[in-house]
Scaffold this motif. Structure first.
Motif, short mmCIF file in Angstrom:
data_model
loop_
_atom_site.label_atom_id
_atom_site.label_comp_id
_atom_site.label_asym_id
_atom_site.label_seq_id
_atom_site.Cartn_x
_atom_site.Cartn_y
_atom_site.Cartn_z
N ARG A 1 -2.48 -5.41 3.41
CA ARG A 1 -2.98 -3.99 3.44
C ARG A 1 -4.55 -3.47 4.09
O ARG A 1 -4.63 -2.56 5.13
CB ARG A 1 -3.21 -3.32 1.54
CG ARG A 1 -4.48 -2.94 1.79
CD ARG A 1 -5.00 -2.25 -0.36
NE ARG A 1 -6.48 -1.50 0.08
CZ ARG A 1 -7.08 -1.46 -1.04
NH1 ARG A 1 -6.73 -1.89 -1.75
NH2 ARG A 1 -8.20 -0.81 -1.10
N THR B 1 8.41 -5.24 5.29
CA THR B 1 7.87 -4.51 5.02
C THR B 1 6.56 -4.50 4.71
O THR B 1 6.21 -3.54 3.92
CB THR B 1 8.55 -4.92 3.26
OG1 THR B 1 7.97 -6.29 3.69
CG2 THR B 1 9.78 -4.53 2.69
N SER B 2 6.04 -5.15 5.76
CA SER B 2 4.46 -5.55 6.04
C SER B 2 4.84 -4.88 7.48
O SER B 2 3.26 -4.70 7.42
CB SER B 2 4.25 -6.47 6.07
OG SER B 2 5.01 -7.41 6.25
N PHE C 1 3.86 0.80 7.02
CA PHE C 1 2.46 1.37 6.64
C PHE C 1 2.16 3.07 6.63
O PHE C 1 1.67 3.29 6.66
CB PHE C 1 1.48 0.10 7.26
CG PHE C 1 -0.21 0.30 6.34
CD1 PHE C 1 -0.29 0.29 5.66
CD2 PHE C 1 -0.98 1.39 7.56
CE1 PHE C 1 -1.69 0.52 4.71
CE2 PHE C 1 -2.69 1.87 7.13
CZ PHE C 1 -2.33 1.41 6.07
N LEU D 1 4.15 5.03 5.49
CA LEU D 1 3.82 5.30 3.83
C LEU D 1 2.91 6.12 3.58
O LEU D 1 2.12 7.33 2.53
CB LEU D 1 4.17 3.75 3.02
CG LEU D 1 5.24 3.69 2.62
CD1 LEU D 1 5.16 2.33 2.16
CD2 LEU D 1 6.49 4.83 2.13
N THR D 2 1.06 6.01 4.47
CA THR D 2 0.33 6.27 4.00
C THR D 2 0.13 7.19 5.15
O THR D 2 -0.74 8.70 4.63
CB THR D 2 -0.85 5.54 4.82
OG1 THR D 2 -0.26 4.52 5.98
CG2 THR D 2 -0.54 3.77 3.95
N TRP E 1 0.48 8.24 1.10
CA TRP E 1 -0.11 7.08 0.30
C TRP E 1 -1.12 6.59 0.50
O TRP E 1 -1.57 6.78 1.53
CB TRP E 1 1.08 6.03 0.32
CG TRP E 1 2.53 5.92 -0.43
CD1 TRP E 1 2.97 7.58 -0.69
CD2 TRP E 1 3.20 5.31 -0.69
NE1 TRP E 1 4.40 6.89 -1.33
CE2 TRP E 1 4.33 5.59 -0.89
CE3 TRP E 1 3.50 3.77 -0.98
CZ2 TRP E 1 5.19 4.80 -2.24
CZ3 TRP E 1 4.05 3.37 -1.33
CH2 TRP E 1 5.33 3.72 -1.86
N ARG F 1 -1.86 2.18 -2.93
CA ARG F 1 -0.91 2.62 -3.55
C ARG F 1 0.54 1.65 -3.32
O ARG F 1 0.68 0.88 -3.15
CB ARG F 1 0.22 3.90 -3.49
CG ARG F 1 1.14 4.34 -3.69
CD ARG F 1 1.34 5.64 -4.14
NE ARG F 1 2.46 5.42 -4.71
CZ ARG F 1 2.97 7.04 -3.70
NH1 ARG F 1 2.87 7.89 -3.55
NH2 ARG F 1 4.72 7.33 -4.61
N TYR F 2 0.55 1.57 -1.38
CA TYR F 2 1.16 0.36 -0.99
C TYR F 2 0.56 -0.40 -1.04
O TYR F 2 1.67 -1.47 -1.36
CB TYR F 2 0.14 0.79 0.63
CG TYR F 2 1.49 -0.10 1.55
CD1 TYR F 2 2.76 0.19 2.28
CD2 TYR F 2 0.02 -1.63 2.47
CE1 TYR F 2 2.86 -1.06 3.05
CE2 TYR F 2 1.14 -2.16 3.40
CZ TYR F 2 1.59 -2.18 3.55
OH TYR F 2 2.46 -3.00 4.50
N GLU F 3 -0.15 -0.88 -1.50
CA GLU F 3 -0.62 -2.94 -1.07
C GLU F 3 0.24 -3.44 -3.49
O GLU F 3 0.96 -3.81 -3.34
CB GLU F 3 -1.97 -3.36 -2.00
CG GLU F 3 -2.09 -4.63 -2.75
CD GLU F 3 -3.50 -4.44 -3.00
OE1 GLU F 3 -4.14 -5.67 -3.92
OE2 GLU F 3 -4.34 -3.81 -2.67
N TRP G 1 2.79 -1.53 -4.30
CA TRP G 1 4.16 -1.07 -3.66
C TRP G 1 4.36 -2.29 -3.55
O TRP G 1 5.71 -2.84 -3.31
CB TRP G 1 4.48 -0.30 -2.43
CG TRP G 1 5.85 -0.06 -2.21
CD1 TRP G 1 7.03 0.42 -3.10
CD2 TRP G 1 6.11 0.24 -0.69
NE1 TRP G 1 8.45 0.48 -2.40
CE2 TRP G 1 7.47 -0.31 -1.11
CE3 TRP G 1 5.85 -0.78 0.20
CZ2 TRP G 1 7.94 -0.31 0.14
CZ3 TRP G 1 6.14 -1.05 1.36
CH2 TRP G 1 7.85 -0.59 0.96
#
Length: 220
Positions: free
Chosen positions: A119, A186-187, A192, A195-196, A201, A205-207, A209
């Motif tokens: 994150r 996913t990382s 990122f 989603l953000t 997000w 919230r990402y962290e 998830w």
């Protein structure tokens, strides 16, 4: 009359202290890097020129080349600083989150530590990587930097998966390579940003998830 020789004069003269000059050079170098980051995020890799970096940083073009280097070198430095979270590149083994991962004994703890690190890193690095990805389609030098970073990430994910495997909590039907690939995807900066930036997000919230997803998919 006392005669002072040249040798005695040199002995008595205080040694030249170039620490202030070094400090000014380091400050100028970091100002160049910070300026380059702002322009690349604003205009993308292709739209960034050394001349514009020099103009905004209030230095000569030759100073940019002397203290940092050409545009691909600048970009590598930006990525290294984004990963380390400092004004200098830090090898993986010396990063705080890597030390914390190695000290953790349980898989759930390792996942939480790494999710927080991802994150923080992506909050700094994702805009740069998106600009780099777009430039890599047409510019060979940018593509080389992109491939180097992508392969390094894959290597680090394999190390992380190996470390997870040592806890004996990794799913029995999940190979280390599979686990590494799941974490790698996913990382990524693309996920990122999607989603953000696109889905709104928060980084928190990402962290959360990531921790939930990895726990459900990777652990026994």
């Amino acid at each position: 009359m006392t005669i002072v020789t040249d040798v005695e004069q040199n002995v008595n003269r205080p040694a030249y202290d170039n620490s202030a000059r070094r400090e000014r050079s380091e400050g100028t170098r970091q100002r160049i890097i910070d300026t380059a980051r702002a322009i690349m995020v604003e205009r993308g890799y292709r739209g960034t020129t050394i001349a514009e970096i020099a103009r905004r940083a209030d230095v000569h073009v030759d100073t940019v080349y002397e203290l940092v280097g050409r545009k691909p070198v600048l970009l590598r430095e930006l990525i290294e600083q984004a990963i380390s979270g400092t004004d200098r590149a830090v090898v993986a083994e010396d990063r705080d989150y890597v030390k914390a991962l190695q000290a953790a004994h349980h898989a759930t703890e390792k996942l939480a530590i790494y999710a927080r690190a991802v994150r923080d890193i992506q909050s700094r690095m994702a805009p740069l990587l998106v600009a780099l990805r777009d430039a890599a389609e047409t510019e060979p030098e940018a593509r080389q930097v992109w491939l180097e970073n992508s392969e390094r990430r894959a290597t680090n994910m394999r190390k992380f998966a190996h470390d997870m495997h040592r806890t004996t909590e990794l799913r029995a039907d999940m190979s280390i390579e599979q686990a590494a690939d799941v974490v790698w995807v996913t990382s990524s900066a693309e996920v990122f940003v999607m989603l953000t930036s696109e889905r709104g997000w928060t980084a928190e919230r990402y962290e959360t998830w990531l921790i939930d997803l990895w726990s459900r998919f990777l652990l026994d």
